[in-house]
Design a protein around this motif. Structure first.
Motif, short mmCIF file in Angstrom:
data_model
loop_
_atom_site.label_atom_id
_atom_site.label_comp_id
_atom_site.label_asym_id
_atom_site.label_seq_id
_atom_site.Cartn_x
_atom_site.Cartn_y
_atom_site.Cartn_z
N LEU A 1 -14.01 21.92 1.54
CA LEU A 1 -13.55 23.08 1.31
C LEU A 1 -13.30 23.49 3.57
O LEU A 1 -14.65 22.35 4.05
CB LEU A 1 -14.37 24.83 1.37
N ASP A 2 -12.44 23.92 3.99
CA ASP A 2 -12.98 24.40 5.08
C ASP A 2 -14.18 25.03 5.92
O ASP A 2 -14.97 26.38 4.84
CB ASP A 2 -11.62 24.36 5.75
N PRO A 3 -14.63 25.56 7.33
CA PRO A 3 -15.85 25.73 6.97
C PRO A 3 -15.84 27.33 6.73
O PRO A 3 -16.57 28.31 6.33
CB PRO A 3 -16.18 25.86 8.93
N GLY A 4 -14.60 27.70 6.97
CA GLY A 4 -14.45 29.49 7.01
C GLY A 4 -14.45 29.72 5.41
O GLY A 4 -15.71 30.37 4.84
N SER A 5 -13.68 28.62 4.42
CA SER A 5 -13.54 28.53 3.28
C SER A 5 -15.13 28.28 2.42
O SER A 5 -15.73 29.37 1.61
CB SER A 5 -12.58 27.98 2.62
N ALA A 6 -16.03 28.01 3.03
CA ALA A 6 -17.60 27.03 2.28
C ALA A 6 -18.13 28.41 2.50
O ALA A 6 -18.44 28.78 1.70
CB ALA A 6 -17.88 26.18 3.18
N ASP A 7 -18.21 28.96 3.91
CA ASP A 7 -18.98 30.24 4.21
C ASP A 7 -18.43 31.54 3.18
O ASP A 7 -19.01 32.41 2.65
CB ASP A 7 -18.36 30.85 5.38
N GLU A 8 -17.52 31.46 2.77
CA GLU A 8 -17.19 32.84 1.72
C GLU A 8 -16.81 32.51 0.61
O GLU A 8 -17.97 33.44 -0.29
CB GLU A 8 -15.33 32.83 1.98
N PHE A 9 -17.45 31.16 0.00
CA PHE A 9 -17.72 31.25 -1.22
C PHE A 9 -19.37 30.61 -1.06
O PHE A 9 -20.10 31.05 -2.31
CB PHE A 9 -17.62 29.07 -1.68
N CYS A 10 -20.15 30.46 -0.31
CA CYS A 10 -21.49 30.48 -0.44
C CYS A 10 -21.80 32.10 -0.87
O CYS A 10 -22.32 32.51 -1.37
CB CYS A 10 -21.92 29.77 1.24
#
Length: 271
Positions: A174-183
């Motif tokens: 995941l890109d950083p933004g998507s990773a943050d949202e998933f977290c």
């Protein structure tokens, strides 16, 4: 007294390769209590994913025991495992020939105990729970972004309302933004549903943001277990390299009080 959700006692994991036994875990012990979010970290080949397979009952201990909710993981059986343990695989592992909704509904359909209309209603509830728009229900996996695949796979893992959720590299790819949202989604579901979560990850941002406890696998057993601050001060070579290198120092900024390790930790490290 309530038993731990996961209890691993003196575990030996042994594989047979090229006519010889390869020992992955030796006398490994780990207890995970209800409501914890425990992250397992370790070097390549240390057996992190093997531990998840042991908890799922997909691997049988050569010695020792692995219990989930007081029952031997290897004896749960297909239906028992589905109702007790949800699994989010690293790349989602969605069935490419099924729609998103059919992927989510798969485990309930396999039970053959509920009418299809009710199964689809439950699947739609899970789809919304993970933040997917209802319009995604009839899309095929090939039409989804990486973040949507992860969310659909998470909904499928939660379809049976299991008390234990296993995550294998949940933010990989995941890109950083998507990773943050998933977290943020994982953190919310962990708290709201009262889940016990076991996560394997090498991503330091994910590790420090989500974990209530970190367990480090090295030398065939758990060499450290505790909060990030407690683990990072342990004088083990892997811990030094993983947490206290340049990437680790940047990621540790996520902690409320960034750790400043004592100089003595580096006394035996070659420059």
């Amino acid at each position: 007294m309530t038993p731990p959700v996961v209890e691993i006692d003196k575990l030996w994991s042994v594989f047979h390769e090229a006519g010889r036994d390869v020992v992955i875990h030796q006398d490994l012990n780990l207890r995970i209590e209800a409501g914890e979010l425990v992250s397992i970290v370790g070097g390549s080949g240390s057996g992190k994913t093997v531990l998840l397979r042991q908890m799922l009952g997909l691997a049988v201990p050569a010695r020792g025991s692995v219990k989930v909710l007081g029952e031997a993981a290897s004896s749960m059986g297909r239906e028992g495992a589905a109702s007790r343990v949800g699994m989010l695989f690293q790349h989602g592992a969605l069935f490419s020939a099924f729609s998103v909704l059919d992927n989510i509904a798969f485990a309930l359909r396999e039970l053959k105990t509920l009418p299809n209309d009710l199964i689809l209603d439950v699947a739609m509830v899970k789809l919304r729970m993970v933040g997917l728009d209802p319009t995604a229900a009839h899309k095929m996996p090939a039409d989804l972004s990486g973040g949507m695949v992860k969310r659909a796979a998470l909904a499928r893992a939660l379809i049976m309302d299991p008390p234990l959720l296993l995550l294998d590299e949940p933010t990989a790819g995941l890109d950083p933004g998507s990773a943050d949202e998933f977290c943020a989604l994982l953190q919310s579901l962990h708290q709201e549903l009262g889940l016990t979560v076991v996560m394997v990850t090498h991503d330091l941002d994910t590790l420090l943001e989500l974990s209530t406890r970190i367990a480090v696998v090295a030398d065939r057993h758990i060499v450290a277990s505790g909060s990030a601050a407690e683990v990072m001060v342990q004088p083990h070579l892997f811990i030094k390299e993983f947490f206290l290198g340049e990437r680790g120092r940047r990621a540790s900024a996520l902690l409320d009080a960034p750790l400043r390790p004592p100089a003595s930790l580096f006394a035996d490290t070659k420059t």
